[in-house]
Motif scaffolding. Structure first.
Motif, short mmCIF file in Angstrom:
data_model
loop_
_atom_site.label_atom_id
_atom_site.label_comp_id
_atom_site.label_asym_id
_atom_site.label_seq_id
_atom_site.Cartn_x
_atom_site.Cartn_y
_atom_site.Cartn_z
N LEU A 1 0.84 -1.18 -0.02
CA LEU A 1 0.00 -0.05 0.08
C LEU A 1 0.81 1.28 0.12
O LEU A 1 0.56 2.22 -0.60
N ARG A 2 1.86 1.34 0.76
CA ARG A 2 2.87 2.39 0.67
C ARG A 2 3.67 2.65 -0.76
O ARG A 2 3.65 3.81 -1.04
N ARG A 3 4.03 1.51 -1.16
CA ARG A 3 4.49 1.57 -2.51
C ARG A 3 3.58 2.02 -3.56
O ARG A 3 3.95 2.96 -4.18
N GLU A 4 2.27 1.79 -3.30
CA GLU A 4 1.26 2.36 -4.23
C GLU A 4 0.97 3.65 -4.23
O GLU A 4 1.01 4.51 -5.18
N LEU A 5 0.80 4.05 -2.83
CA LEU A 5 0.77 5.69 -2.56
C LEU A 5 1.84 6.27 -2.82
O LEU A 5 1.66 7.58 -3.46
N ASN A 6 3.02 5.90 -2.64
CA ASN A 6 4.28 6.96 -2.97
C ASN A 6 4.19 6.88 -4.53
O ASN A 6 4.71 7.97 -5.11
N GLY A 7 4.00 5.81 -5.41
CA GLY A 7 4.08 5.97 -6.70
C GLY A 7 3.00 7.06 -7.31
O GLY A 7 3.29 7.65 -8.19
N LEU A 8 1.83 6.95 -6.76
CA LEU A 8 0.60 7.92 -7.16
C LEU A 8 1.22 9.31 -6.58
O LEU A 8 1.15 10.40 -7.39
N VAL A 9 1.77 9.70 -5.55
CA VAL A 9 2.26 10.77 -5.24
C VAL A 9 3.37 11.42 -6.22
O VAL A 9 3.49 12.58 -6.43
N GLY A 10 4.20 10.47 -6.48
CA GLY A 10 5.27 10.94 -7.46
C GLY A 10 4.79 11.32 -8.89
O GLY A 10 5.05 12.13 -9.25
N ALA A 11 3.70 10.34 -9.26
CA ALA A 11 2.94 10.93 -10.50
C ALA A 11 2.28 12.29 -10.40
O ALA A 11 2.28 13.21 -11.27
N TRP A 12 1.50 12.39 -9.36
CA TRP A 12 1.08 13.82 -8.98
C TRP A 12 2.10 14.83 -8.83
O TRP A 12 1.85 16.00 -9.40
N HIS A 13 3.04 14.62 -8.27
CA HIS A 13 4.34 15.58 -8.33
C HIS A 13 4.78 16.11 -9.95
O HIS A 13 4.93 17.17 -9.98
N HIS A 14 4.74 15.01 -10.51
CA HIS A 14 5.35 15.34 -12.06
C HIS A 14 4.36 16.06 -12.76
O HIS A 14 4.55 16.89 -13.57
N ARG A 15 2.92 16.01 -12.28
CA ARG A 15 1.73 16.46 -12.96
C ARG A 15 1.52 18.10 -12.52
O ARG A 15 1.31 18.74 -13.51
#
Length: 592
Positions: A533-547
């Motif tokens: 779950l943390r890995r999935e959340l961190n991945g989504l946060v990373g994608a939102w950062h790039h956006r």
């Protein structure tokens, strides 16, 4: 082909008066009158050729000092040389060399300084450090030119630590009558040839150092000169915040990039977490077991820095009820504290680097490798502090983080490496030969001071490495599974250690369905779910950062404000899932 020492059984048959001294009744600890088989074989080889330069590689604890001093006494007695100069890595080792020399009648001045005019006529030589040589190499060269001199270069790889040190060693000792180079660990990997070391083409485009005599850990172990080592590996769950504000959770020793592995290790060793106290508690339990058979057995914790060393010492004070000895290299009296600990019965010593190489504390039997230094050279030096055997059946136990590089070094204890570098072509400089692809202690961009934050750490018992095998199925810190391995007797022959480890593993398998094991498996399943779950959340946060360009930390804080709950590292599954759902909703609505 590097000469090896003769088979001790053949020596015994051919020379009944030259038994291979495997145990103290044949060769007492330290500098002794009766030489060990390998020492005599190395001396015989030296006398056969009488070389100007001689490189002896012998595993820590084998007796390099004794070999060198017997050779020095012989050369002085035969008038080949008139003085002995010893160059050692540290101030403490200068004194240690002088004390060892005194036991065979050689007087070495450990307080010699290159700026002084001379030394007392009562001395037959003097000792200084590699840094001391660099202070005034020309003055040393004059002294060496005036008197026939044997130079002993202890742990000669230090002449490659800095270009100025190597140049100073070459300048000062080029006119020496004889030079004896010693090392007990792999040479450091750099592109500068070490002075007075012979190199040869190895057929692969590289030059490799060539020892005149080699005596490895495997041979010394077979001869009973060194102890076998049990490596007690500990893993656990780690969480930390990076410079960019990302909160990361990972398992120590898991499949991580080099940078993430370094950050996970740094988190484990943080004094404010739970990993270090649990491992120190286990190590102290192990030391108590060893002391039941070896009453004066001591332990050593090797720390990364002085702040950590003091914190670890405070933990050990609470755990053991005794004040540990703390050795910091820049504090006055450090050398005296090492000597007092060596001669005493205190349980623990905590040090940063001063006890990592060459220092003689034979009663050390339990170690904790709590440093971020990950080079094979430093690891071999550190483990070398625990392998010096005093009595038959002694074993050493070294507690290490479950990091792939360290576990690899532990599994390859008997592998010998030489200093190697690539032969330069007309268009290129000499390049580094990466003998070991290891994690070094150089910080990456996310590990700058003040920008990295360890959030939480937990320790669990991972496995035991011994004699090339791995034993144990893991277990929580303080569990029955851990206790079985910590309770191994401290006086055992290697075969007995192996048999007991196999038995412990079989018992652990047999009780696999016990309530304790079920609880551990359930906890492990929970950890795995949280990690995903943390890995999935961190991945989504990373994608939102790039956006959006928003920093990771700002996004995490916005999710916490929207959904509630603690930091990501300590959030439960429902809280993590809520944040995942919320950031996915942001992605759909294009709003935050």
């Amino acid at each position: 082909m590097t000469p090896r020492h003769p088979d001790p059984r053949n020596v015994e048959r051919a020379h009944p008066d030259r038994l291979p001294p495997a145990f103290p009744d044949r060769a007492a600890w330290g500098t002794v009158t009766k030489l060990r088989a390998w020492q005599q074989a190395a001396l015989d080889l030296y006398h056969r050729d009488e070389p100007k330069d001689f490189l002896a590689v012998a595993t820590p604890g084998a007796g390099k000092t004794s070999f060198a001093l017997h050779l020095a006494a012989d050369l002085i007695n035969r008038r080949v040389v008139n003085q002995v100069v010893v160059v050692a890595p540290t101030e403490h080792l200068k004194t240690q060399w002088a004390e060892a020399a005194a036991r065979i009648g050689l007087a070495i001045d450990p307080a010699f300084g290159t700026r002084q005019g001379g030394t007392s006529t009562e001395y037959q030589g003097f000792a200084l450090t590699y840094a001391g040589v660099a202070v005034n190499p020309n003055a040393l060269r004059i002294r060496v030119e005036r008197t026939k001199t044997l130079v002993v270069l202890d742990e000669i790889h230090h002449a490659g630590d800095a270009r100025s040190w190597g140049e100073a060693v070459r300048e000062a000792f080029d006119p020496a009558t004889r030079r004896l180079a010693l090392t007990g660990t792999p040479f450091r990997s750099d592109s500068t040839p070490i002075p007075f070391v012979r190199y040869e083409h190895d057929g692969t485009g590289h030059l490799r150092s060539r020892a005149d005599y080699t005596y490895g850990y495997g041979e010394a172990l077979a001869d009973g000169i060194v102890r076998p080592v049990l490596f007690m590996a500990y893993s656990g769950e780690m969480s930390w915040r990076t410079r960019a504000g990302d909160e990361i959770a990972a398992r120590l020793g898991g499949p991580l990039t080099k940078d993430l592995a370094a950050q996970a290790l740094r988190t484990a060793l943080d004094p404010h977490g739970s990993w270090v106290p649990a491992v120190l508690q286990a190590a102290d339990t192990r030391l108590t077991e060893v002391r039941s058979g070896v009453p004066d057995a001591g332990g050593l914790v090797i720390a990364t820095d002085q702040t950590s060393a003091r914190a670890y010492a405070a933990m050990l004070r609470q755990i053991s009820g005794e004040e540990p000895v703390v050795v910091l290299s820049d504090e006055a009296g450090s050398s005296e504290r090492i000597s007092e600990f060596s001669a005493g019965r205190q349980r623990w010593m905590v040090a940063v680097r001063m006890v990592s190489e060459g220092v003689d504390v034979p009663r050390l039997a339990v170690g904790v490798y709590a440093t971020t230094t990950m080079t094979p050279l430093f690891f071999a030096q550190a483990v070398g502090r625990f392998v010096r055997a005093r009595a038959k059946g002694e074993t050493a136990s070294v507690f290490v983080p479950s990091v792939s590089a360290l576990l690899g070094y532990a599994a390859e204890m008997e592998v010998e490496r030489d200093h190697a570098f690539k032969v330069a072509t007309r268009t290129e400089e000499i390049e580094l030969d990466e003998i070991d692809e290891a994690v070094h202690d150089e910080p990456d961009a996310d590990l700058e001071a003040g920008e990295f934050a360890a959030l939480a750490s937990e320790a669990d018992f991972d496995r035991v490495l011994f004699d090339g095998g791995e034993y144990g199925l893991g277990g929580a810190a303080g569990s029955v599974d851990e206790a079985d391995y910590l309770g191994l007797p401290g006086l055992l022959e290697p075969e007995q250690v192996r048999d007991l480890l196999q038995r412990r593993q079989a018992e652990q398998l047999a009780r696999g369905a016990s309530p304790q094991e079920q609880e551990r498996q359930q906890a492990q399943a929970t950890h795995q779910k949280l990690r995903e779950l943390r890995r999935e959340l961190n991945g989504l946060v990373g994608a939102w950062h790039h956006r959006t360009g928003e920093p990771h930390g700002v996004i995490h804080n916005a999710l916490r404000e929207a959904c509630g709950g603690p930091l990501t590292a300590t959030a439960d599954a429902d809280q993590l899932q809520a944040r995942i759902d919320r950031i996915r909703q942001w992605a759909v609505t294009r709003a935050s």
